[in-house]
Design a protein around this motif. Structure first.
Motif, PDB file in Angstrom:
ATOM      1  N   SER A   1       3.831  25.767 -57.818  1.00 43.42           N
ATOM      2  CA  SER A   1       2.596  24.456 -57.658  1.00 43.42           C
ATOM      3  C   SER A   1       2.498  23.323 -56.597  1.00 43.42           C
ATOM      4  CB  SER A   1       3.021  24.095 -59.789  1.00 43.42           C
ATOM      5  OG  SER A   1       2.274  22.560 -59.954  1.00 43.42           O
ATOM      6  N   ASN A   2       1.559  23.162 -56.972  1.00 43.84           N
ATOM      7  CA  ASN A   2       1.699  21.549 -55.367  1.00 43.84           C
ATOM      8  C   ASN A   2       1.555  21.334 -56.954  1.00 43.84           C
ATOM      9  OD1 ASN A   2       1.488  23.178 -53.488  1.00 43.84           O
ATOM     10  ND2 ASN A   2      -0.828  23.321 -53.550  1.00 43.84           N
ATOM     11  N   ALA A   3       1.646  20.318 -57.720  1.00 46.64           N
ATOM     12  CA  ALA A   3       2.277  19.090 -58.593  1.00 46.64           C
ATOM     13  C   ALA A   3       3.637  19.427 -58.780  1.00 46.64           C
ATOM     14  CB  ALA A   3       1.324  19.220 -59.567  1.00 46.64           C
ATOM     15  N   PRO A   4       4.332  17.586 -58.092  1.00 48.62           N
ATOM     16  CA  PRO A   4       3.137  16.833 -57.944  1.00 48.62           C
ATOM     17  C   PRO A   4       3.976  16.582 -56.669  1.00 48.62           C
ATOM     18  CG  PRO A   4       5.877  16.208 -59.082  1.00 48.62           C
ATOM     19  CD  PRO A   4       5.483  17.975 -58.509  1.00 48.62           C
ATOM     20  N   ASN A   5       3.203  17.977 -55.697  1.00 52.47           N
ATOM     21  CA  ASN A   5       4.163  17.512 -54.287  1.00 52.47           C
ATOM     22  C   ASN A   5       5.060  17.341 -54.188  1.00 52.47           C
ATOM     23  OD1 ASN A   5       2.419  18.115 -51.662  1.00 52.47           O
ATOM     24  ND2 ASN A   5       1.790  15.780 -51.793  1.00 52.47           N
ATOM     25  N   PRO A   6       5.549  19.318 -54.402  1.00 52.21           N
ATOM     26  CA  PRO A   6       7.111  18.851 -54.462  1.00 52.21           C
ATOM     27  C   PRO A   6       7.535  19.337 -52.729  1.00 52.21           C
ATOM     28  CG  PRO A   6       6.202  20.439 -55.506  1.00 52.21           C
ATOM     29  CD  PRO A   6       4.674  20.083 -55.077  1.00 52.21           C
ATOM     30  N   VAL A   7       8.815  19.023 -53.033  1.00 51.34           N
ATOM     31  CA  VAL A   7       9.430  19.058 -51.493  1.00 51.34           C
ATOM     32  C   VAL A   7      10.993  19.134 -51.849  1.00 51.34           C
ATOM     33  CG1 VAL A   7       9.993  16.960 -50.486  1.00 51.34           C
ATOM     34  CG2 VAL A   7       9.375  18.684 -48.998  1.00 51.34           C
ATOM     35  N   SER A   8      11.358  20.015 -51.019  1.00 50.30           N
ATOM     36  CA  SER A   8      13.145  19.968 -51.280  1.00 50.30           C
ATOM     37  C   SER A   8      13.362  19.779 -49.609  1.00 50.30           C
ATOM     38  CB  SER A   8      13.197  21.533 -51.564  1.00 50.30           C
ATOM     39  OG  SER A   8      13.058  22.754 -50.381  1.00 50.30           O
ATOM     40  N   LEU A   9      15.114  19.713 -49.978  1.00 53.99           N
ATOM     41  CA  LEU A   9      15.779  19.403 -48.488  1.00 53.99           C
ATOM     42  C   LEU A   9      15.555  20.251 -47.097  1.00 53.99           C
ATOM     43  CD1 LEU A   9      17.497  16.969 -48.020  1.00 53.99           C
ATOM     44  CD2 LEU A   9      19.002  17.752 -49.162  1.00 53.99           C
ATOM     45  N   THR A  10      15.807  21.435 -47.822  1.00 59.49           N
ATOM     46  CA  THR A  10      15.667  22.356 -46.796  1.00 59.49           C
ATOM     47  C   THR A  10      13.900  22.531 -46.408  1.00 59.49           C
ATOM     48  OG1 THR A  10      17.108  24.330 -47.703  1.00 59.49           O
ATOM     49  CG2 THR A  10      15.101  25.046 -47.096  1.00 59.49           C
ATOM     50  N   GLN A  11      13.272  22.448 -46.832  1.00 61.29           N
ATOM     51  CA  GLN A  11      11.938  21.938 -46.537  1.00 61.29           C
ATOM     52  C   GLN A  11      11.461  21.341 -45.209  1.00 61.29           C
ATOM     53  OE1 GLN A  11       9.446  22.048 -49.445  1.00 61.29           O
ATOM     54  NE2 GLN A  11       8.768  23.673 -49.685  1.00 61.29           N
ATOM     55  N   ILE A  12      12.727  19.929 -46.030  1.00 62.43           N
ATOM     56  CA  ILE A  12      11.940  18.658 -44.489  1.00 62.43           C
ATOM     57  C   ILE A  12      13.153  19.531 -43.485  1.00 62.43           C
ATOM     58  CG2 ILE A  12      13.383  16.435 -44.661  1.00 62.43           C
ATOM     59  CD1 ILE A  12      12.930  16.382 -47.432  1.00 62.43           C
ATOM     60  N   THR A  13      14.574  19.430 -43.925  1.00 59.92           N
ATOM     61  CA  THR A  13      15.579  19.942 -42.438  1.00 59.92           C
ATOM     62  C   THR A  13      15.281  21.394 -41.894  1.00 59.92           C
ATOM     63  OG1 THR A  13      17.325  20.012 -44.245  1.00 59.92           O
ATOM     64  CG2 THR A  13      17.086  17.837 -43.079  1.00 59.92           C
ATOM     65  N   GLY A  14      15.567  22.514 -42.477  1.00 63.47           N
ATOM     66  CA  GLY A  14      15.123  23.477 -42.717  1.00 63.47           C
ATOM     67  C   GLY A  14      17.063  24.029 -41.850  1.00 63.47           C
ATOM     68  N   ARG A  15      17.957  23.600 -43.417  1.00 63.03           N
ATOM     69  CA  ARG A  15      18.947  23.883 -43.765  1.00 63.03           C
ATOM     70  C   ARG A  15      19.491  23.641 -44.493  1.00 63.03           C
ATOM     71  NH1 ARG A  15      23.801  19.509 -43.108  1.00 63.03           N
ATOM     72  NH2 ARG A  15      24.407  21.119 -44.007  1.00 63.03           N
ATOM     73  N   GLU A  16      20.487  25.039 -44.910  1.00 62.27           N
ATOM     74  CA  GLU A  16      21.243  24.925 -46.718  1.00 62.27           C
ATOM     75  C   GLU A  16      21.876  23.838 -46.794  1.00 62.27           C
ATOM     76  OE1 GLU A  16      20.925  28.557 -48.237  1.00 62.27           O
ATOM     77  OE2 GLU A  16      18.554  29.020 -47.861  1.00 62.27           O
ATOM     78  N   TYR A  17      22.262  23.881 -48.253  1.00 58.01           N
ATOM     79  CA  TYR A  17      23.135  22.471 -48.986  1.00 58.01           C
ATOM     80  C   TYR A  17      23.859  23.336 -49.776  1.00 58.01           C
ATOM     81  CZ  TYR A  17      20.544  19.705 -45.567  1.00 58.01           C
ATOM     82  OH  TYR A  17      19.271  19.560 -44.461  1.00 58.01           O
TER      83      TYR A  17
END
Ligand code: BTN
Length: 250
Positions: free
Chosen positions: A147-163
């Motif tokens: 879903s696009n609500a509430p415009n979600p993002v993950s750390l992986t999407q931001i930095t391109g690596r896994e944690y």
């Protein structure tokens, strides 16, 4: 943390309805040490704010709840728990990326996208807090969202690596326990100043919505009572309690 110095318990579940429900279900049955944590890979009925659900891909993100017993706090100061929890998440995520802010009162954003939500459930005895269950969902390794609500993002999407989820959880818990000690030691001014500095759209005029409609305003401050003070461009000043106003994301 608490004077008794009993070690917090760490409960790890493969699956549960909701970590908040699980922890609240234990209170009353047994006295869990302050700071105890329940973390899960998957929630079948994860709960968000205002009756929303919280969805998260199994095993990819952090979903956990922490119990505190802030009986030194009067009921009208419960917003301080929300402030220290939000600051602790922000400061944890600051280690991995720039542009993390706190959208008043306690959503955590990266730029204009939501990376973390929290559901804090407080129980009162008389005029004071008895226990506070701080439920937190942080998007960490999820690659995409349904879903696009509430415009979600993950750390992986931001930095391109896994944690490593445990590493981030431990880092958060250390910060939360320290901030909580600060609260016990009455460092409220420091907490408020740090919280103010962390706010999303903390400078300039932006769109807000209250029960009367949408308007442009800038943040003038947070009162010691926890109220958000907004100043409109005609100079009018409005004062809002928790959840009485929201930022409009454009
Ligand atoms: C929101 O932004 O709407 C709040 C979301 C809170 C989600 C977390 S995940 C762990 C804890 N258990 C729940 O059922 N909810 C919180």
């Amino acid at each position: 943390m608490s004077e008794e110095n009993e070690m917090p318990r760490f409960i790890r579940l493969k699956e549960t309805t909701s970590t908040n429900n699980y922890l609240r279900g234990l209170v009353g049955k047994e006295q869990l040490p302050e700071g105890s944590v329940v973390v899960t890979d998957f929630q079948t009925a994860g709960r968000g704010q205002v009756g929303n659900s919280w969805e998260s891909e199994g095993g990819r993100n952090l979903m956990f709840s922490v119990i505190l017993y802030p009986d030194f706090l009067p009921a009208n100061r419960q917003f301080l728990i929300s402030q220290i929890a939000a600051l602790s998440v922000k400061e944890t995520l600051d280690q991995y990326t720039d542009d993390i802010t706190v959208k008043w009162p306690n959503d955590i954003y990266w730029k204009d996208r939501k990376i973390c939500g929290m559901l804090i459930e407080n129980d009162l005895t008389g005029q004071s807090l008895f226990c506070s269950v701080i439920g937190i969902g942080i998007n960490i390794n999820q690659q995409e969202f349904r879903s696009n609500a509430p415009n979600p993002v993950s750390l992986t999407q931001i930095t391109g690596r896994e944690y490593d989820l445990d590493e981030i959880l431990n880092s958060f818990l250390e910060r939360l326990y320290n901030r909580y000690l600060g609260l016990i030691r009455e460092q409220e001014d420091e907490i408020r100043n740090d919280y103010m500095a962390a706010l999303y759209r903390g400078k300039g005029f932006h769109a807000y919505r209250d029960e009367q409609g949408t308007f442009q305003a800038r943040i003038r401050g947070i009162e010691p009572t926890g109220h958000l003070i907004l100043e409109l461009n005609d100079g009018e000043v409005r004062r809002y309690a928790f959840k009485e106003v929201s930022t409009v994301i454009t």
